[in-house]
Design a protein around this motif. Sequence first.
Motif, mmCIF file in Angstrom:
data_model
loop_
_atom_site.group_PDB
_atom_site.id
_atom_site.type_symbol
_atom_site.label_atom_id
_atom_site.label_comp_id
_atom_site.label_asym_id
_atom_site.label_seq_id
_atom_site.Cartn_x
_atom_site.Cartn_y
_atom_site.Cartn_z
ATOM 1 N N SER A 1 -55.819 115.661 26.415
ATOM 2 C CA SER A 1 -54.722 115.088 25.532
ATOM 3 C C SER A 1 -53.715 114.446 26.328
ATOM 4 O O SER A 1 -53.997 114.515 27.678
ATOM 5 N N VAL A 2 -53.093 113.546 25.919
ATOM 6 C CA VAL A 2 -51.870 113.068 26.551
ATOM 7 C C VAL A 2 -50.575 113.386 26.112
ATOM 8 O O VAL A 2 -50.303 113.331 24.923
ATOM 9 N N LEU A 3 -49.679 113.739 26.841
ATOM 10 C CA LEU A 3 -48.375 113.991 26.300
ATOM 11 C C LEU A 3 -47.513 112.811 26.883
ATOM 12 O O LEU A 3 -47.432 112.309 27.905
ATOM 13 N N LEU A 4 -46.508 112.338 25.915
ATOM 14 C CA LEU A 4 -45.726 111.419 25.956
ATOM 15 C C LEU A 4 -44.334 111.808 25.599
ATOM 16 O O LEU A 4 -44.324 112.354 24.420
ATOM 17 N N ALA B 1 -58.344 110.453 27.998
ATOM 18 C CA ALA B 1 -56.887 111.005 28.350
ATOM 19 C C ALA B 1 -56.273 110.316 29.520
ATOM 20 O O ALA B 1 -55.117 109.796 29.498
ATOM 21 N N GLN B 2 -57.278 110.545 30.629
ATOM 22 C CA GLN B 2 -56.586 109.977 31.825
ATOM 23 C C GLN B 2 -56.604 108.392 31.958
ATOM 24 O O GLN B 2 -55.493 108.004 32.475
ATOM 25 N N ILE C 1 -44.357 102.312 26.750
ATOM 26 C CA ILE C 1 -43.718 101.472 25.506
ATOM 27 C C ILE C 1 -41.943 101.923 25.719
ATOM 28 O O ILE C 1 -41.916 102.550 26.606
ATOM 29 N N PRO C 2 -41.415 101.120 24.881
ATOM 30 C CA PRO C 2 -39.885 101.283 25.127
ATOM 31 C C PRO C 2 -39.580 102.575 24.744
ATOM 32 O O PRO C 2 -39.853 103.439 23.864
ATOM 33 N N GLY C 3 -38.629 103.214 25.697
ATOM 34 C CA GLY C 3 -38.153 104.575 25.246
ATOM 35 C C GLY C 3 -38.863 105.842 26.141
ATOM 36 O O GLY C 3 -38.439 106.565 26.101
ATOM 37 N N GLN C 4 -40.150 105.159 26.489
ATOM 38 C CA GLN C 4 -40.989 106.166 27.102
ATOM 39 C C GLN C 4 -40.441 106.933 28.359
ATOM 40 O O GLN C 4 -39.828 106.168 29.265
ATOM 41 N N THR C 5 -40.369 108.275 28.581
ATOM 42 C CA THR C 5 -39.679 108.673 29.812
ATOM 43 C C THR C 5 -40.711 109.529 30.706
ATOM 44 O O THR C 5 -40.309 109.512 31.923
ATOM 45 N N GLU C 6 -41.759 109.949 29.988
ATOM 46 C CA GLU C 6 -42.988 110.466 30.649
ATOM 47 C C GLU C 6 -44.112 110.476 30.112
ATOM 48 O O GLU C 6 -44.308 110.672 28.885
ATOM 49 N N VAL C 7 -45.258 110.357 30.906
ATOM 50 C CA VAL C 7 -46.610 110.550 30.509
ATOM 51 C C VAL C 7 -47.351 111.386 31.432
ATOM 52 O O VAL C 7 -47.300 111.255 32.339
ATOM 53 N N ALA C 8 -48.200 112.202 30.556
ATOM 54 C CA ALA C 8 -48.818 113.430 31.471
ATOM 55 C C ALA C 8 -50.390 113.623 30.822
ATOM 56 O O ALA C 8 -50.385 113.701 29.617
ATOM 57 N N PRO C 9 -51.339 113.289 31.499
ATOM 58 C CA PRO C 9 -52.852 113.508 31.021
ATOM 59 C C PRO C 9 -53.127 114.987 31.127
ATOM 60 O O PRO C 9 -52.852 115.650 32.298
ATOM 61 N N GLY C 10 -53.764 115.691 30.189
ATOM 62 C CA GLY C 10 -54.039 116.741 30.273
ATOM 63 C C GLY C 10 -55.786 116.962 30.009
ATOM 64 O O GLY C 10 -56.485 116.107 30.479
ATOM 65 N N LEU D 1 -38.925 118.041 19.939
ATOM 66 C CA LEU D 1 -38.230 116.750 19.194
ATOM 67 C C LEU D 1 -38.360 115.414 19.900
ATOM 68 O O LEU D 1 -38.214 114.305 19.552
ATOM 69 N N ASP D 2 -38.759 115.413 21.458
ATOM 70 C CA ASP D 2 -38.809 114.290 22.161
ATOM 71 C C ASP D 2 -40.290 114.056 22.765
ATOM 72 O O ASP D 2 -40.430 113.432 23.785
ATOM 73 N N GLY D 3 -41.400 114.680 22.141
ATOM 74 C CA GLY D 3 -42.409 114.439 22.646
ATOM 75 C C GLY D 3 -43.509 114.219 21.434
ATOM 76 O O GLY D 3 -43.365 114.364 20.186
ATOM 77 N N VAL D 4 -44.642 113.393 21.842
ATOM 78 C CA VAL D 4 -45.921 112.976 21.143
ATOM 79 C C VAL D 4 -46.996 113.471 21.818
ATOM 80 O O VAL D 4 -47.186 113.066 22.931
ATOM 81 N N LEU D 5 -47.933 114.428 21.032
ATOM 82 C CA LEU D 5 -49.281 114.687 21.920
ATOM 83 C C LEU D 5 -50.274 113.935 20.999
ATOM 84 O O LEU D 5 -50.385 113.603 19.956
ATOM 85 N N ILE D 6 -51.004 113.159 22.091
ATOM 86 C CA ILE D 6 -52.097 112.274 21.774
ATOM 87 C C ILE D 6 -53.400 113.083 21.904
ATOM 88 O O ILE D 6 -53.874 113.163 23.240
ATOM 89 N N ARG D 7 -53.996 113.679 20.936
ATOM 90 C CA ARG D 7 -54.852 114.619 21.216
ATOM 91 C C ARG D 7 -56.251 113.925 20.917
ATOM 92 O O ARG D 7 -56.552 113.713 19.769
ATOM 93 N N PHE D 8 -57.055 114.002 21.998
ATOM 94 C CA PHE D 8 -58.474 113.315 21.915
ATOM 95 C C PHE D 8 -59.533 114.685 21.439
ATOM 96 O O PHE D 8 -60.560 114.277 20.720
ATOM 97 N N ALA D 9 -59.453 115.849 21.818
ATOM 98 C CA ALA D 9 -60.395 116.927 21.380
ATOM 99 C C ALA D 9 -59.529 118.128 21.310
ATOM 100 O O ALA D 9 -58.564 118.290 22.075
#
Lengths: 337, 239
Positions: free
Chosen positions: B54-57, B30-31, B42-51, B11-19
């Motif tokens: 993909s990137v988890l926001l 991703a990195q 971006i406003p409200g962002q609590t965490e960003v992780a490169p995989g 509910l609190d995550g967006v996966l930005i998937r390149f492949a």
Amino acid sequence: MTGNLEVISAGPGISVQDLGRPGHTALGLSTGGAADRRALWEAAALLGQSRPFAALELPLTGARCRVTVPTRIALTGAPMQASRDGKTLIWNASHQLEPGEILDLRPGESGVYGYLSLAGGLLTRETLGARATLAAAGLGTPVQAGMRLPFGADPAPDTPAQRLPLDDRFTGGVLRVIDGPQTALFAPDTRTRAFATPFKAGPASRQGLALLQDGAPFATATAGLLSDFIGPGDVQMTGTGQAVVLLADCQTIGGYPRLGTVIPADLPRAAQARPGTALRLVDITMDAAEIASPPEALWLAPLRARVAPLTRDPRDIPDLLSYQLISGAVRGDEEDA
Amino acid sequence: MTLPELLPLGLDGVLIRFATTYSDAANSAAQHLAAALTGDPIPGQTEVAPGLGSVLLRFDRLTTHRADVLAALKPRLEAPQSAPFAAQHWTVPACFGGAWGADLAAAAALAGRTEEALISELCATDLRVLALGFAPGQPYLGTLPEHWQMPRLPALTPRVEAGTITTALRQIVLFAAPSPTGWRALGRTAFRPFTAAAAEPFLLRPGDSLRFTPESAENIASLIEKGDPLGGALRSIPK
């Protein structure tokens, strides 16, 4: 006054847990924390805390302990058989514990994880911003007999004991699931069957809960899939086609495809499912999930509204006959005395 | 690079998937996106992780909504900022073969090289930290040439020690904690990527580069005995 919780005896797997360590996904560290996060919020409501403190988590096992200074305690999560110096304590309630009194906790009839919280919180070693135990990584405090666990002073020692109605999350039921990044990788008929299948809770740990079913395993045609982020609630299909609901200590990256994600409001129900408990998966939309599962910080106010004074039920008093129930009654022949 | 997919992850995550299959281009994208979002959230962002691809926001549902997060993300993906990040370079002493590298001979055979040639190729390669995961601080390193494309073992090895160098799928995993694994053990370092009690618990970051230097098993054993998490590794930050 700060004190110590002295652990006289302890079964396997007991640990100190709080809300965990969010924000370390990039470094491969999962948030972790209590398997049943709702139980910590219930304790916070019972003890008048603004957010949960670190507590003792007991997974289907018992412990005996005592405190060195007076404090209020809260007993939440899976209902356990609790007693204080041999007298039964009501579950899902706060109680006063005096030095020397023996608190005895034993597994009850349902659920998995019981919690003992203290009004001032456990003050065990904090690492990376939390006290939550992740034993494999050397984080937190696995609990054993003979340990003395420091706790904070009770900030409001004169508060009367409180209770909360017992939740129904300890006997299985429905786990609501939202779509995830890999939902579309499952064939429509596989998804339909997963949501129509009656499951039974299988082997479980703090990392995940296996869902067992009669009939065929669930097919996944996702060989060569790149490993990607996973998290608590994800319904993962292993290589043998068995569903696993990931729980608090799951890894941060995994290679198995995931059907979707159990919403946070229902995850305690999964964590508390004892082996054999009946569970179902029900898919819901993101909009419905937003309403069904508010942000965790909003869990506290509705719980507080349901907290009521703990009045003793005569049936809970084992030594009822020793009470002077007719003390002060009028005999009717006073004038003769 | 085509635009990544935006997918819900909880509910609190967006996966930005390149492949959904590995490529260096997707990993690098991703990195770089993660670095850009970390530097300019971006406003409200609590965490960003490169995989790996993909990137988890994660975002705070108390202060923002998924729709607003997606709206703020889209322009950032269409006009990606080049965000150089302060990657560290590591030189890590390692020994190969023997009891700590029980699968070296089989790996060399699969690659069609001698053991010596395989190890000298590995030690001449600057590996990149593609992602950290599986255990806290544990790096996936890569990528190696095509002849390193070897499958995982058919059966799990019950236990490898922390510091074990393993390979599969043109990648190296340097184990941060003792673990069962299906990856092939090549050797061992005294380097500990994660130590809970250390002043600096995590040593590696996604995007760091790392090169192994050959060392005798005796010297690695004595470094392990000393117990310093660095295990003789040298670190530099390229200017």
